[in-house]
Design a protein around this motif. Structure first.
Motif, short mmCIF file in Angstrom:
data_model
loop_
_atom_site.label_atom_id
_atom_site.label_comp_id
_atom_site.label_asym_id
_atom_site.label_seq_id
_atom_site.Cartn_x
_atom_site.Cartn_y
_atom_site.Cartn_z
N VAL A 115 49.28 118.15 12.00
CA VAL A 115 49.62 118.92 10.79
C VAL A 115 50.98 118.43 10.28
N GLN A 116 51.97 118.41 11.18
CA GLN A 116 53.32 117.97 10.81
C GLN A 116 53.32 116.50 10.40
N LEU A 117 52.54 115.69 11.11
CA LEU A 117 52.47 114.25 10.80
C LEU A 117 51.92 114.02 9.40
N ALA A 118 50.88 114.76 9.02
CA ALA A 118 50.28 114.61 7.69
C ALA A 118 51.25 115.08 6.60
N ARG A 119 51.97 116.14 6.88
CA ARG A 119 52.95 116.62 5.89
C ARG A 119 54.08 115.61 5.71
N ALA A 158 46.14 106.40 11.13
CA ALA A 158 46.40 106.21 9.70
C ALA A 158 47.89 106.37 9.38
N ALA A 159 48.54 107.33 10.02
CA ALA A 159 49.97 107.54 9.79
C ALA A 159 50.77 106.34 10.30
N ASN A 160 50.40 105.82 11.46
CA ASN A 160 51.09 104.63 11.98
C ASN A 160 50.90 103.43 11.07
N GLN A 161 49.70 103.26 10.54
CA GLN A 161 49.44 102.15 9.62
C GLN A 161 50.26 102.34 8.33
N SER A 162 50.33 103.55 7.85
CA SER A 162 51.10 103.85 6.65
C SER A 162 52.58 103.55 6.86
#
Length: 166
Positions: A115-119, A158-162
């Protein structure tokens, strides 16, 4: 990238020690290498959340309890740098309560909350699991432990790739 495990617990009642299902996704070098789902017999027969996840006492009555399942769960967590979960405080609480109930040492890995990672990564709101999956184009059978865990793993990837692209 380091090894991590995304996990998702389903509980039978309001007690954090009432795990009745767990999905585990192990990721090594940005690849999902293991997908595991276990049903767990909780310490009480009373189910309050069947309407959410579909699991009933009859489904788990003959399954091992958490203490017996631990022998299968623990090796999946071994050498993981962190554990990831959507609303990680809940899953961490369930894991720790189940370990405490059976005097099993708690895993030492820190938790990453998707949740925090997406935000933080995409400035998303709302950040319920279906919202994040829609944003990222991920498949999801919401409230099925293995599907929810895999979605969490894919959110971390996905967050790491971003982050690498910026």
């Amino acid at each position: 990238m380091t090894t991590f495990v995304a996990l998702d617990f389903k509980t039978a009642d309001h007690g954090r020690d009432s795990a009745c299902s767990v999905g585990l996704i192990r990721v090594e070098d940005d690849r999902i290498v293991q997908r595991v789902h276990y049903l767990i017999r909780p310490p009480r027969m009373h189910f309050r959340f069947t309407h959410i996840h579909g699991i009933r006492w009859q489904d788990v009555a003959d399954q091992p309890g958490f203490d017996e399942r631990w022998a299968s769960i623990q090796p999946i967590l071994r050498e993981a740098a962190f554990l990831a979960a959507h609303n990680a405080a809940f899953d961490k609480g369930v894991l720790h309560a189940c370990c405490d109930l059976y005097s099993i040492p708690r895993p030492s890995q820190p938790f990453v909350c998707t949740v925090q990672l997406a935000r933080k990564t995409w400035n998303l709101r709302p950040t319920k699991l279906p919202n994040v999956c829609d944003y990222l184009g991920l498949q999801l059978e919401h409230h099925q432990a293995l599907s929810d865990a895999e979605a969490c793993a894919r959110i971390v990837l996905a967050a790491n790739q971003s982050l690498r692209q910026h």
